[in-house]
Design an enzyme around this catalytic site. Structure first.
Site, PDB file in Angstrom:
ATOM      1  N   LYS A 230       0.976  -1.288   0.049  1.00 19.96           N
ATOM      2  CA  LYS A 230       0.063  -0.265   0.099  1.00 19.96           C
ATOM      3  C   LYS A 230       1.054   1.420   0.194  1.00 19.96           C
ATOM      4  O   LYS A 230       1.857   1.053   0.220  1.00 19.96           O
ATOM      5  CB  LYS A 230      -1.640   0.157   1.146  1.00 19.96           C
ATOM      6  CG  LYS A 230       0.271   0.120   2.744  1.00 19.96           C
ATOM      7  CD  LYS A 230      -0.818   0.069   3.844  1.00 19.96           C
ATOM      8  CE  LYS A 230      -0.179   0.035   5.309  1.00 19.96           C
ATOM      9  NZ  LYS A 230      -1.357   0.062   6.301  1.00 19.96           N
TER      10      LYS A 230
ATOM     11  N   ARG B 228      -9.499   0.396  15.770  1.00 15.08           N
ATOM     12  CA  ARG B 228      -9.460   0.992  14.756  1.00 15.08           C
ATOM     13  C   ARG B 228     -10.457   0.605  13.700  1.00 15.08           C
ATOM     14  O   ARG B 228     -11.565   0.772  13.452  1.00 15.08           O
ATOM     15  CB  ARG B 228      -7.977   0.880  13.921  1.00 15.08           C
ATOM     16  CG  ARG B 228      -8.077   1.815  12.873  1.00 15.08           C
ATOM     17  CD  ARG B 228      -6.567   2.027  12.256  1.00 15.08           C
ATOM     18  NE  ARG B 228      -5.939   0.659  11.989  1.00 15.08           N
ATOM     19  CZ  ARG B 228      -4.364   0.447  11.328  1.00 15.08           C
ATOM     20  NH1 ARG B 228      -3.698   1.639  11.560  1.00 15.08           N
ATOM     21  NH2 ARG B 228      -4.032  -0.311  10.742  1.00 15.08           N
TER      22      ARG B 228
ATOM     23  N   HIS C  72      -5.022  -7.173  14.325  1.00 17.76           N
ATOM     24  CA  HIS C  72      -3.690  -6.344  14.217  1.00 17.76           C
ATOM     25  C   HIS C  72      -3.145  -6.000  15.733  1.00 17.76           C
ATOM     26  O   HIS C  72      -3.827  -5.655  16.553  1.00 17.76           O
ATOM     27  CB  HIS C  72      -4.310  -4.856  13.783  1.00 17.76           C
ATOM     28  CG  HIS C  72      -2.753  -4.220  12.478  1.00 17.76           C
ATOM     29  ND1 HIS C  72      -2.271  -3.990  11.514  1.00 17.76           N
ATOM     30  CD2 HIS C  72      -2.026  -3.353  13.305  1.00 17.76           C
ATOM     31  CE1 HIS C  72      -1.685  -3.151  11.137  1.00 17.76           C
ATOM     32  NE2 HIS C  72      -1.472  -2.611  12.766  1.00 17.76           N
TER      33      HIS C  72
ATOM     34  N   ARG D  13       1.313 -11.097   7.991  1.00 14.98           N
ATOM     35  CA  ARG D  13       2.158  -9.347   7.538  1.00 14.98           C
ATOM     36  C   ARG D  13       3.206  -8.779   7.452  1.00 14.98           C
ATOM     37  O   ARG D  13       3.456  -8.275   8.317  1.00 14.98           O
ATOM     38  CB  ARG D  13       0.611  -8.718   7.602  1.00 14.98           C
ATOM     39  CG  ARG D  13      -0.126  -9.350   7.520  1.00 14.98           C
ATOM     40  CD  ARG D  13      -2.156  -8.559   7.945  1.00 14.98           C
ATOM     41  NE  ARG D  13      -2.073  -7.806   8.719  1.00 14.98           N
ATOM     42  CZ  ARG D  13      -2.217  -8.010   9.978  1.00 14.98           C
ATOM     43  NH1 ARG D  13      -2.642  -9.789  10.067  1.00 14.98           N
ATOM     44  NH2 ARG D  13      -2.486  -7.559  11.130  1.00 14.98           N
TER      45      ARG D  13
ATOM     46  N   TYR E 120      15.115  31.950   3.325  1.00 15.83           N
ATOM     47  CA  TYR E 120      13.870  32.608   4.072  1.00 15.83           C
ATOM     48  C   TYR E 120      14.269  32.506   5.436  1.00 15.83           C
ATOM     49  O   TYR E 120      14.669  32.340   6.757  1.00 15.83           O
ATOM     50  CB  TYR E 120      12.881  31.523   3.945  1.00 15.83           C
ATOM     51  CG  TYR E 120      12.411  31.464   2.200  1.00 15.83           C
ATOM     52  CD1 TYR E 120      11.938  32.865   1.292  1.00 15.83           C
ATOM     53  CD2 TYR E 120      12.192  30.395   2.033  1.00 15.83           C
ATOM     54  CE1 TYR E 120      12.076  32.483   0.135  1.00 15.83           C
ATOM     55  CE2 TYR E 120      11.488  30.721   0.935  1.00 15.83           C
ATOM     56  CZ  TYR E 120      11.743  31.671  -0.125  1.00 15.83           C
ATOM     57  OH  TYR E 120      11.222  31.165  -1.617  1.00 15.83           O
TER      58      TYR E 120
ATOM     59  N   CYS F  78      13.522  25.228   1.670  1.00 17.09           N
ATOM     60  CA  CYS F  78      12.797  25.800   0.485  1.00 17.09           C
ATOM     61  C   CYS F  78      12.254  24.479   0.476  1.00 17.09           C
ATOM     62  O   CYS F  78      12.168  22.827  -0.388  1.00 17.09           O
ATOM     63  CB  CYS F  78      13.591  26.240  -0.471  1.00 17.09           C
ATOM     64  SG  CYS F  78      14.929  27.053   0.435  1.00 17.09           S
TER      65      CYS F  78
ATOM     66  N   ASP G 111      11.920  23.732  -3.221  1.00 12.03           N
ATOM     67  CA  ASP G 111      12.294  22.654  -3.902  1.00 12.03           C
ATOM     68  C   ASP G 111      13.719  22.928  -4.052  1.00 12.03           C
ATOM     69  O   ASP G 111      14.490  22.093  -4.866  1.00 12.03           O
ATOM     70  CB  ASP G 111      12.544  23.784  -5.655  1.00 12.03           C
ATOM     71  CG  ASP G 111      11.017  23.915  -6.300  1.00 12.03           C
ATOM     72  OD1 ASP G 111      10.407  22.482  -5.807  1.00 12.03           O
ATOM     73  OD2 ASP G 111      10.723  24.574  -6.264  1.00 12.03           O
TER      74      ASP G 111
END
Length: 825
Positions: free
Chosen positions: A492, A592, A621, A678, A720, A768, A770
Site C-alpha cells: 500500500k 481501529r 492487528h 503480514r 528565508y 525551501c 525545491d
C-alpha cells in the site's frame, strides 16, 4: 553418488538452478538443461521438479535427504527422466564445474578480497579484450553457487578466464579454488566485509589465500600488512614457488608504484622488470587507483607491455556500474539500463530481470554487437537469437555492423542500425510505447544516449530502490517464520514510497503468497501491471465494489455495514462465478477497524447464511508489537483472535487462514506466526521491533546533487527569514531537493545532516520548496557532486528520530515527482 559416477559430459548440458528461468523452447542441437535441486535457507528446488518436467526438462540432480515419499512418487512417474541422487546438489554442481575447468589449459585470473573484486575483473577484461577471448564472471557472481555457474561456459575458443571468488565463512574457499584453479591471483584488499563469519581478520585473510595455493603468480598491495604476513607465513609454506608481485607506494622492496595527480585524472608510474611504465587513468580517488594498479600489473604479467597500447586502453576506463537499473520512461515505457556489461551470461541475467517486469507489455531488447565472447560470430548470434526467443523478447533493436550482418538468424520482429548515432537520429525510438525496454550494449557504443532519450523525469533527485536488499529482507523474515507459514506483503501507499508495481513484480517473482493494498485503485494498478498474486484490499468502499469484482481483488470485511453493502452489491450481479474471497478482520484491541468480540457470533450466523462468501482469512492487528512493554497485551490480542476464529469456523464449517503478526511481531512474537504473517515496513529496511536491526538492509536511498556552491563570510545569513546565520566563514551548497520532494521542513537549521563525499554536512537555514542549503566547509565538495539524504550512510530511523516522527512518514513522504530507480547488483 560421487563425481566419478556422473555419466555427464559437461559440454552437453548447462546448469539450471532456478526453476523460474527454465527455457520456454527446446534447444535444438545444443546443450540441454540439467536442473540441480538445491535446498537453501529460503527455498527448496525439489518442490519444482514436477513442474520442470512438464516444461520438458529431463535431467535432474537431487538430494537424498530431500526426497519425501511425495517427491519419490513424482520421480517414479517420469520414465524418460535421468535422475542423479546425491548428498548435496550444490556440491555436485561444484564438482562438475571443477571437472569442466580441468579440461582447459589456459591462463586464469582469480580475484578475491573484501572490496573491488568486480571492478578489477571488469576493467581487466576491458583492457585485455583485444588480445584474448575471455570468459569472466557475470556481474558479481562470486559465491558458492555463482562461481560454478561462471566457469561452466568455458569452451575451447577461450584463451583467458577471469573469475572472482568471495567467501563469508571458513572452509568455503576450498571448493571455489578447485573450480577456478587460478594461474594468476589478485588479492585486492582486506576490510570489514563478512567479519561476523570469522574469528579474526587473520583467519579471514588465511581463508581467502586458499584460492592461490596452486597459483603461479600473486598480485597484492604490500601495505596491507595482514595480507603480506599471512602470505609469507602460510601461502609460501604450501606454494613455495609462487611469484609474489607485492606493489607499494611507500616501500621500495616490492614493485614500486607512484600516483601522480594530473588534471582530470592521475598518472600511474610502475617499475616492472627494469622498465618504468607511465599510464594515465581518469580517476583520482584512492580505491580506483588501487584497482587500476592491480589491472595494470596483471596486464603486464599477461604480456601486454606496450606502453602506448596500455595508455590508450586505460584512458577508456570508466566507473563500473554493475547494476541493472529500472527506470520510468517516456510514452508509458519502463526502461532497464544495463549499458556497461555486454557478455552472453550478463545478457541472460538481464533478460531474466526483464521477464520479472509487467507481463502485459511488449518486451523490447536494444542490443549492440557483442564483443570478445570467445565464440565465433555465427555461433554467437545463433545463440543470442535462441536466447531472446527463449526469454520471450517480442522485438529486437540491433546496433552495430556485426549483429546487422547476422540479422537473418533472428526470428522475432527486428530492426538494425549501423551505430548508436543512426538509431538516435531515426524516429524509431519515438514509436515505442507501453513496452519494457532492456538497453544492453558494449561500452564503445555509448548507449547512455539511448537511456537519456527514454528516461521520463530529468529531476536529478532520485530515490534508489535496492531490489537485492529487498529480496534479502524478504528472506530474513521468511526464515523467521519458516516454510510452512505464508507471507502477505503490504504494498500500500506506493509500496511505502518505493514503487508498488516494481516491488510487486519482484515479490511475485519470489513467490510470496499474498499482497495487500489500502484501496481498490492500488489493486487495480497492480493488476494492470501484470500482477497475478491474490490481493487483499484493506479499506474497500461501495464505489469500488465493481473494481473488486472485475479485477479479482479480495475485500477486507471489518463491519456489518460493509458486509451488508457487499452482499447487496452481489445480489445485483447476474453471475457469482469467480467471486473473490473475503477477509474478516477482528478488533482484538487496536480499536481501529474490525468486529468486536461480542459481535463475532452474530457475524458467524450471517456468514453461515451466505455460503457464497468464501472467507480466505480471519485476522487482527497488533497494537504494540514494536515494544516489549506491550507484550502482555499482544498475548491477550492473540487469545482474542483465536477465540474469535474458532467461533467463526464453527459456523463456516471450514478453517480459513489465520494471521496476526506484522513486521515487528514476526521478530518479537514468532510463536504467534499462525498460518500467515503480514510483512510491511521490515521489507523496506526498518526492523521495527529494534531487536535485530542489523538483520535487515536499507532498501531506499534518497539522493540529489549540488546545484551551486558559494563562499560566504561569518555573519551572513542563508535562506528565508534569514534563519541561517553563519558563525564562521563557510562554503554553502544548494541542493536540488526541498519539502515538495519529501525532505521535511523540520530538518532545516542544522537539525538534518546529509552525506557529501564521506562527510556529514548540516543543513543551514530553512528548507525551501525545491531547494535545501547545507554547509560543506568540511567536505571536498564540488558543484554536481552527489549527496545522500538518507540510505546506507544516514539510516532512515535516525533521520526520523531527529524530527520526532517514524520511518513510515519519511518513506511515504517522498514525492512521486522524485524519480524512482530500481536496481539489482
Amino acid at each position: 553418488m560421487t563425481i566419478q559416477e556422473f555419466d555427464i559430459n559437461t559440454s552437453d548440458v548447462y546448469p539450471l538452478t532456478d526453476s523460474r528461468q527454465v527455457p520456454s523452447v527446446t534447444r535444438s542441437g545444443s546443450a540441454e538443461p540439467l536442473f540441480f535441486a538445491i535446498r537453501g535457507e529460503h527455498h527448496d528446488g525439489h518442490q519444482f521438479i514436477a513442474d520442470l518436467y512438464r516444461k520438458n526438462v529431463r535431467q535432474f540432480v537431487v538430494e537424498t535427504s530431500a526426497l519425501t515419499p511425495e517427491i519419490r512418487h513424482d520421480l517414479a512417474r517420469m520414465p524418460d527422466a535421468r535422475i542423479w541422487e546425491v548428498s548435496s546438489s550444490l556440491r555436485a554442481l561444484q564438482d562438475l564445474a571443477a571437472r569442466h575447468r580441468s579440461q582447459f589449459d589456459i591462463p586464469v585470473v582469480g580475484i578475491t578480497g573484501s572490496n573491488g573484486k568486480t571492478i578489477v575483473k571488469e576493467w581487466l577484461a576491458q583492457v585485455l579484450a583485444p588480445d584474448f577471448r575471455i570468459q569472466k564472471s557475470p556481474k558479481s557472481y562470486n559465491s558458492q553457487l555463482g562461481v560454478p555457474l561462471s566457469v561452466w561456459p568455458l569452451n575451447g575458443e577461450h584463451t583467458l578466464g577471469i573469475f572472482e571468488a568471495g567467501i563469508s565463512k571458513p572452509a568455503e574457499m576450498q571448493a571455489l579454488q578447485s573450480i577456478i584453479r587460478p594461474t594468476i591471483g589478485i588479492f585486492t584488499n582486506v576490510g570489514s566485509a563478512h567479519d561476523e563469519g570469522f574469528r579474526s581478520q587473520k583467519q579471514k585473510v588465511a581463508e581467502k589465500l586458499r584460492l592461490f595455493r596452486q597459483s603461479e603468480t600473486l598480485i597484492y598491495r604490500k601495505s596491507y600488512t595482514e595480507i603480506d604476513e599471512e602470505i609469507h607465513l602460510l601461502l609460501k609454506a604450501v606454494n613455495p614457488s609462487i611469484r609474489l608481485i607485492d606493489w607499494s607506494t611507500e616501500d621500495d622492496t616490492g614493485v614500486p608504484v607512484s600516483f601522480n595527480p594530473q588534471p582530470a585524472g592521475t598518472q600511474l608510474e610502475v617499475t616492472w622488470e627494469g622498465r618504468n611504465y607511465h599510464v594515465r587513468v581518469p580517476f583520482s580517488d584512492s580505491a580506483s587507483l588501487e584497482n587500476a594498479t592491480h589491472v595494470l600489473l596483471a596486464s603486464l604479467v599477461l604480456g601486454v607491455t606496450d606502453e602506448n597500447v596500455l595508455q590508450g586502453r586505460f584512458a577508456q576506463l570508466r566507473p563500473v556500474s554493475m547494476r541493472l537499473e529500472l527506470k520510468e520512461g517516456i510514452h508509458r515505457n519502463l526502461l532497464i539500463d544495463d549499458t556497461y556489461n555486454n557478455d552472453l551470461a550478463g545478457l541472460s541475467i538481464a533478460l531474466d530481470f526483464l521477464n520479472q517486469q509487467d507481463q502485459t507489455r511488449q518486451k523490447v531488447l536494444v542490443l549492440s554487437d557483442m564483443l570478445e565472447t570467445g565464440l565465433k560470430p555465427d555461433e554467437l548470434y545463433a545463440e543470442i537469437a535462441r536466447l531472446v526467443t527463449e526469454k520471450g523478447v517480442t522485438q529486437l533493436i540491433g546496433v552495430g555492423p556485426e549483429i546487422g550482418r547476422h540479422r537473418t538468424v533472428f526470428t522475432i520482429p527486428s530492426r538494425f542500425f549501423a551505430n548508436t548515432e543512426e538509431l538516435l537520429g531515426s524516429e524509431f525510438l519515438n514509436e515505442l510505447t507501453d513496452a519494457v525496454i532492456l538497453v544492453k550494449g558494449a561500452r564503445r557504443f555509448s548507449f547512455e544516449g539511448i537511456v537519456n532519450r527514454f528516461v521520463q523525469k530529468s529531476h536529478r533527485t532520485v530515490l534508489e530502490i535496492n531490489l537485492d536488499a529487498l529480496t534479502d529482507n524478504l528472506n530474513f523474515y521468511r526464515n523467521k517464520v519458516g516454510a510452512q507459514t505464508r507471507i502477505m506483503v503490504m504494498v500500500k501507499a506506493f509500496a511505502y514510497g518505493s514503487g508498488s508495481a516494481e516491488v510487486a513484480s519482484l515479490l511475485q517473482h519470489h513467490r510470496v503468497d499474498y499482497l495487500a493494498v489500502a484501496y481498490a485503485d492500488e489493486g487495480v494498478a497492480l493488476r494492470e501491471n501484470g500482477i497475478r498474486l491474490p490481493i487483499m484490499v484493506m479499506n474497500p468502499s461501495v464505489q469500488a465494489f465493481r473494481q473488486l469484482l472485475d479485477y479479482q481483488l479480495e475485500p477486507e470485511i471489518y463491519s456489518f455495514r460493509i458486509l451488508d453493502e457487499w452482499n447487496r452489491f452481489l445480489a445485483g450481479e447476474p453471475s457469482l462465478a469467480d467471486l473473490p474471497s473475503i477477509h474478516i478482520k477482528l478488533d482484538t484491541g487496536m480499536h481501529r477497524l474490525g468486529f468486536l468480540p461480542q459481535e463475532v457470533e452474530r457475524l458467524g450466523l450471517l456468514l453461515k447464511a451466505n455460503p457464497t462468501l468464501r472467507v480466505a482469512s480471519i485476522f487482527s492487528h497488533l497494537a504494540g508489537s514494536d515494544e516489549a512493554e506491550h507484550t502482555p497485551f499482544s498475548q491477550e490480542q492473540h487469545r482474542r483472535l483465536m477465540e474469535g476464529a474458532v467461533l467463526l469456523e464453527k459456523y463456516l464449517g471450514y478453517r480459513p487462514l489465520r494471521h496476526l503478526l506484522n513486521s515487528a511481531g514476526i521478530v518479537r512474537l514468532p510463536e504467534f506466526k499462525l498460518d500467515m504473517v503480514r510483512l510491511g515496513i521490515g521489507l523496506y529496511g526498518v526492523e521495527a521491533s529494534k531487536l535485530e536491526p542489523q538483520q535487515v538492509k536499507p532498501v531506499g536511498t534518497l539522493k540529489t546533487v549540488i546545484s551551486q556552491i558559494k563562499e560566504l563570510k561569518a555573519g551572513e545569513t542563508v535562506g528565508y527569514s534569514r534563519r541561517g546565520v553563519l558563525t564562521h566563514d563557510a562554503r554553502i551548497a544548494t541542493l536540488a531537493i526541498g519539502y515538495a520532494d519529501g525532505y521535511d521542513r523540520r530538518l532545516g537549521n542544522g537539525v538534518g545532516q546529509v552525506w557529501v563525499n564521506g562527510v556529514l554536512c548540516p543543513t543551514i537555514g530553512s528548507i525551501c520548496m525545491d531547494m535545501t542549503m547545507i554547509d560543506v566547509t568540511a567536505a571536498a565538495a564540488q558543484e554536481g557532486d552527489e549527496v545522500e539524504l538518507f540510505g546506507t550512510q544516514i539510516p532512515i530511523g535516525e533521520l526520523a528520530a531527529r524530527i520526532g516522527t517514524i520511518p513510515y512518514e519519511i518513506l511515504t513522504g517522498v514525492s512521486e515527482r522524485v524519480k524512482r530507480v530500481f536496481y539489482r547488483a
